[in-house]
Write a protein that holds these residues in place. Structure first.
Motif, PDB file in Angstrom:
ATOM      1  N   CYS A 251     -44.057   9.436 -23.712  1.00 30.98           N
ATOM      2  CA  CYS A 251     -44.095   8.281 -22.811  1.00 30.98           C
ATOM      3  C   CYS A 251     -44.717   7.060 -23.486  1.00 30.98           C
ATOM      4  CB  CYS A 251     -44.864   8.640 -21.547  1.00 30.98           C
ATOM      5  SG  CYS A 251     -44.002   9.825 -20.484  1.00 30.98           S
TER       6      CYS A 251
ATOM      7  N   LYS B 124     -43.037   3.508 -23.768  1.00 32.72           N
ATOM      8  CA  LYS B 124     -43.727   2.283 -23.355  1.00 32.72           C
ATOM      9  C   LYS B 124     -43.672   1.230 -24.455  1.00 32.72           C
ATOM     10  CE  LYS B 124     -48.280   0.471 -22.057  1.00 32.72           C
ATOM     11  NZ  LYS B 124     -49.715   0.790 -21.919  1.00 32.72           N
TER      12      LYS B 124
ATOM     13  N   LEU C  71     -51.068   4.667 -20.320  1.00 31.55           N
ATOM     14  CA  LEU C  71     -49.732   4.258 -19.877  1.00 31.55           C
ATOM     15  C   LEU C  71     -49.789   3.173 -18.802  1.00 31.55           C
ATOM     16  CD1 LEU C  71     -48.077   7.793 -19.668  1.00 31.55           C
ATOM     17  CD2 LEU C  71     -47.939   6.145 -21.540  1.00 31.55           C
TER      18      LEU C  71
ATOM     19  N   LEU D 130     -41.762   5.542 -15.841  1.00 35.69           N
ATOM     20  CA  LEU D 130     -41.841   6.986 -15.610  1.00 35.69           C
ATOM     21  C   LEU D 130     -41.107   7.362 -14.330  1.00 35.69           C
ATOM     22  CD1 LEU D 130     -42.993   9.764 -16.405  1.00 35.69           C
ATOM     23  CD2 LEU D 130     -45.027   9.196 -15.048  1.00 35.69           C
TER      24      LEU D 130
END
Length: 333
Positions: free
Chosen positions: A273, A277, A309, A315
């Motif tokens: 992730c 990002k 994050l 997400l």
């Protein structure tokens, strides 16, 4: 998750399906205005599709003849997906023998004016008979010919079947690799479409499997980012994304292994992730088996609350709409 919402999810695990369906029907019942607007939109879409459609043939005719509601249609879709991912001939032969043999392809022969359907039916009939006739020796000319074809013609049948399935597979599988998928998607993107690239695969059985999938997800993100360009100021929802399976990233994705998963799987998810990002891309966590839903939600929660994050809205979590717990799960999300 809060105890109240968790209780709602848990309460629907074994809830009577009829009761769930009746409650959903009430929620889904459109108002007269909504119904009229839905019908207008449906008619407009159908007319537009028919107007821009070429005379029916090829895959369209094939799919109409072999409906997904038939056993043969399901077999074809299994092959369309599986054969695209089988590199060796022996495994391909075994899969074809297993899936094609015994199905009643003769029922479909002659039902279509499309040469593609009838020619494919001959191939399917031949393949089915190859498998069947090889099971025992019939002793007649027909049996001898069938065994001869089995011994000498299976590679030819395999190649023809792989080619036919590749044509059909492109209707459902965008590409065998992320590079191929990105190339095929390019034309649609010019028209304003955007894609979520789902990485087909099975659950990891070993740590080596999990590592391989992890690297595949990283490579897919980097390839997608390179293809999408650097648009950090653009909404993440206007850019492509990828879908990942948690069970592909750990060989023991089981509720009883929750502590191990938080220690071993969660850092990998954060890494994937974080990469997404950095490139302003989205990542969707694919749905797992029903008995793993609570585990997936707990890991999703920890991932969503990870401070590294913060500020990233890419997400996502796939929710199986047909599940009894879909509505309370959406409420929790």
């Amino acid at each position: 998750m809060t105890q109240d919402l968790k209780s709602k999810i848990d309460a629907n695990v074994l809830r009577d399906e009829g009761e769930v369906a009746r409650a959903l029907l009430e929620k889904a019942r459109p108002s007269p205005n909504e119904k009229a607007e839905t019908e207008r939109l449906a008619r407009r879409l159908v007319h537009a599709v028919r107007k821009g459609r070429r005379p029916q043939g090829g895959v369209d005719a094939f799919m109409q003849e072999y409906s997904l509601s038939s056993e043969e249609g399901v077999v074809l879709m299994c092959l369309a997906e599986a054969l695209l991912r089988i590199p060796d001939a022996d495994t391909a032969d075994k899969l074809i023998a297993d899936k094609i043999g015994g199905r009643d392809w003769n029922e479909h022969f002659g039902h279509s004016d499309s040469l593609f359907v009838n020619a494919s039916t001959w191939g399917l009939m031949l393949t089915g008979r190859v498998v069947d006739l090889g099971r025992d020796t019939t002793g007649d000319a027909s049996g001898f010919l069938g065994n001869l074809v089995k011994q000498s013609g299976e590679p030819i049948i395999r190649q023809a079947m792989r080619h036919a399935m590749r044509i059909m597979g492109k209707q459902f599988v965008l590409g065998r690799t992320i590079k191929e998928a990105l190339q095929i998607a390019a034309e649609d993107e010019k028209q304003g479409y955007r894609h979520s690239f789902d990485m087909l695969g099975e659950a990891a059985m070993t740590a080596d499997d999990a590592e391989r999938y992890f690297q595949s997800y990283r490579d897919a993100l980097l390839a997608t980012a390179a293809n999408a360009g650097t648009s950090q100021d653009k909404d993440v929802f206007a850019r492509p994304s990828i879908s990942i399976k948690l069970s592909a990233l750990h060989p023991r994705y089981e509720p009883r292994k929750k502590d191990d998963l938080e220690r071993e799987l969660l850092p990998r998810l954060v890494e994937v992730c974080t990469l997404a990002k950095e490139h302003n891309l989205g990542v969707t966590i694919d749905a797992e088996e029903a008995d793993k839903l609570e585990l997936s939600l707990e890991l999703f929660k920890q991932l969503a609350e990870d401070k590294s994050l913060t500020g990233w809205n890419g997400l996502g979590l796939a929710v199986q709409a047909y599940g009894r717990r879909a509505c309370p799960t959406l409420e929790w999300l």
